[in-house]
Design an enzyme around this catalytic site. Structure first.
Site, short mmCIF file in Angstrom:
data_model
loop_
_atom_site.label_atom_id
_atom_site.label_comp_id
_atom_site.label_asym_id
_atom_site.label_seq_id
_atom_site.Cartn_x
_atom_site.Cartn_y
_atom_site.Cartn_z
N THR A 186 -5.22 -1.19 7.21
CA THR A 186 -5.52 -2.55 7.22
C THR A 186 -6.77 -2.96 7.78
OG1 THR A 186 -4.47 -2.50 9.37
CG2 THR A 186 -2.74 -2.80 7.79
N LYS A 189 0.70 -1.08 0.00
CA LYS A 189 0.07 0.13 0.02
C LYS A 189 0.84 1.27 0.04
CE LYS A 189 -2.00 -1.45 3.67
NZ LYS A 189 -1.72 -2.73 3.69
N THR A 190 1.92 1.19 0.97
CA THR A 190 2.82 2.43 0.95
C THR A 190 3.55 2.52 -0.14
OG1 THR A 190 2.79 2.23 3.00
CG2 THR A 190 4.52 3.50 2.36
N ASP A 247 -1.16 7.09 6.36
CA ASP A 247 -1.24 5.61 6.77
C ASP A 247 -2.00 5.29 8.05
OD1 ASP A 247 -0.50 2.83 6.22
OD2 ASP A 247 1.46 3.13 7.31
N ARG A 287 6.55 -8.10 1.69
CA ARG A 287 7.49 -7.52 2.98
C ARG A 287 8.12 -8.85 3.71
NH1 ARG A 287 4.18 -4.05 6.83
NH2 ARG A 287 4.43 -2.70 5.20
#
Length: 347
Positions: A168, A74-75, A119, A228
């Site tokens: 999230t 997302k980031t 975020d 990640r």
């Protein structure tokens, strides 16, 4: 503006090379253009159309919300949009914006066309959220000065900006806020093993690490379908090979991941402990969340949000109205005999 509230990314500077400090590796591994971003094709296609259409009209892109489990990018997408549009991006998070004044300070310091990335927007204070509505919709900031009968409202015009938000837990984002993301609300999906393998291959080149093909596939297989996690495993395998002066072949990768207590399907120590307690102490279930959390000495939120999702995704766990139940696949993976009740269920 306090550095604790926002960080500013200037996209006019030249790209930096691979850095030695491990704390900067995640930023180094981020894609710098669309061709480098692997997976999430439906989101890429939609966002590219949104950006190209806005550029063609001479407008700024509309507000966008990305949601999905942690570690899916997302980031990274927000950074990529900023790089592709050549805009400055200011970064903050929901918990960091504690007061209305914090948000007002951030918004009034934006330049025309800037991107504001928030975020974990689901953790935004509700009073702050109310101020954000007119800012997103009409480009104005309503500030109340004074209290009681003498209070008055001042309306400040804001420079045009694009809000990109990530969360999230999209269910915790209020409907009025979700509806104001006119550019779209996009869910990021888990990656396939093939996509994860491509990401690891790219990351290994950036880290100047030689990785055999079998070793690459082994890391991908254990990475829980999450980029990640894959990059984390790659870095730890690289460290293991460096310390032990070995090449990054299949055996080295297996030894490194075994040392991290990651098994062949990506389960960690907590995952296996959960299943072992469920099978050995509670005969495979059904067991309630509170009971399982107490048996594991973990918080209920940790069990429900961190441990269970991956087990359910792999088909090792079922959530029934009566509680958690281990599947026959869980018994087989841990080497337990499958109960007759589950065997009959399969016939």
């Amino acid at each position: 503006m306090s550095s604790k509230k926002t960080n500013e990314i200037d996209n006019s500077s030249s790209e930096k090379g691979v850095v030695s400090d491990d704390s900067f590796l995640d930023q180094t591994l981020r894609p710098t253009h669309w061709d480098e971003y692997i997976g999430q094709k439906h989101i890429k296609d939609n966002v590219k159309i949104l950006l190209q259409a806005a550029e063609g009209r001479g407008h700024i892109p509309e507000h966008i919300l990305f949601y999905g489990p942690p570690g899916l990018g997302k980031t990274t997408l927000a950074h990529l949009i900023a790089k592709e549009t050549g805009r400055q991006m200011k970064i903050t998070s929901g918990p960091a914006i504690e007061k209305v004044g914090d948000l007002a300070s951030i918004l009034t310091n934006l330049a025309s066309g800037d991107i504001l990335f928030i975020d974990e927007i689901h953790r935004l204070n509700k009073m702050v959220e109310e101020i954000l509505y007119p800012a997103m919709e009409s480009g104005v900031l309503d500030i109340i000065i004074g209290k009681g009968p003498s209070a008055r409202t001042i309306q400040l015009d804001l420079p045009p900006f694009t809000l990109i938000a990530a969360t999230t837990r999209v269910a915790m984002v209020s409907s009025p806020l979700r509806s104001r993301f006119s550019g779209g609300v996009f869910r990021l999906e888990f990656y396939s093993n093939e996509e994860i393998a491509k990401i690891i291959e790219r990351s290994s080149k950036l880290l100047k690490t030689e990785l055999e093909n079998d070793a690459l596939k082994e890391i991908a297989k254990r990475s829980r379908f999450t980029p990640r996690t894959a990059n984390y495993f790659l870095k730890r395998c690289r460290d293991f090979a460096q310390v032990h002066k070995k090449s990054l072949d299949l055996k080295t990768v297996k030894d490194a991941l075994n040392m991290l207590a990651i098994d062949e399907i990506g389960l960690n120590q907590s995952d296996r402990k959960f299943l072992e307690i469920l099978i050995e102490k509670f005969n495979g279930g059904p067991v309630g969340l509170k009971t399982m959390a107490a048996a594991m000495s973990e918080e209920e939120a940790t069990v429900e949000e961190v441990i269970e999702p991956y087990l359910i995704q792999l088909g090792l766990l079922e959530r029934s109205p009566r509680g958690r139940v281990a599947t026959n696949k869980a018994y087989e993976h841990l080497g337990f005999d499958v109960p007759a009740s589950l065997q009959n269920k399969l016939i």
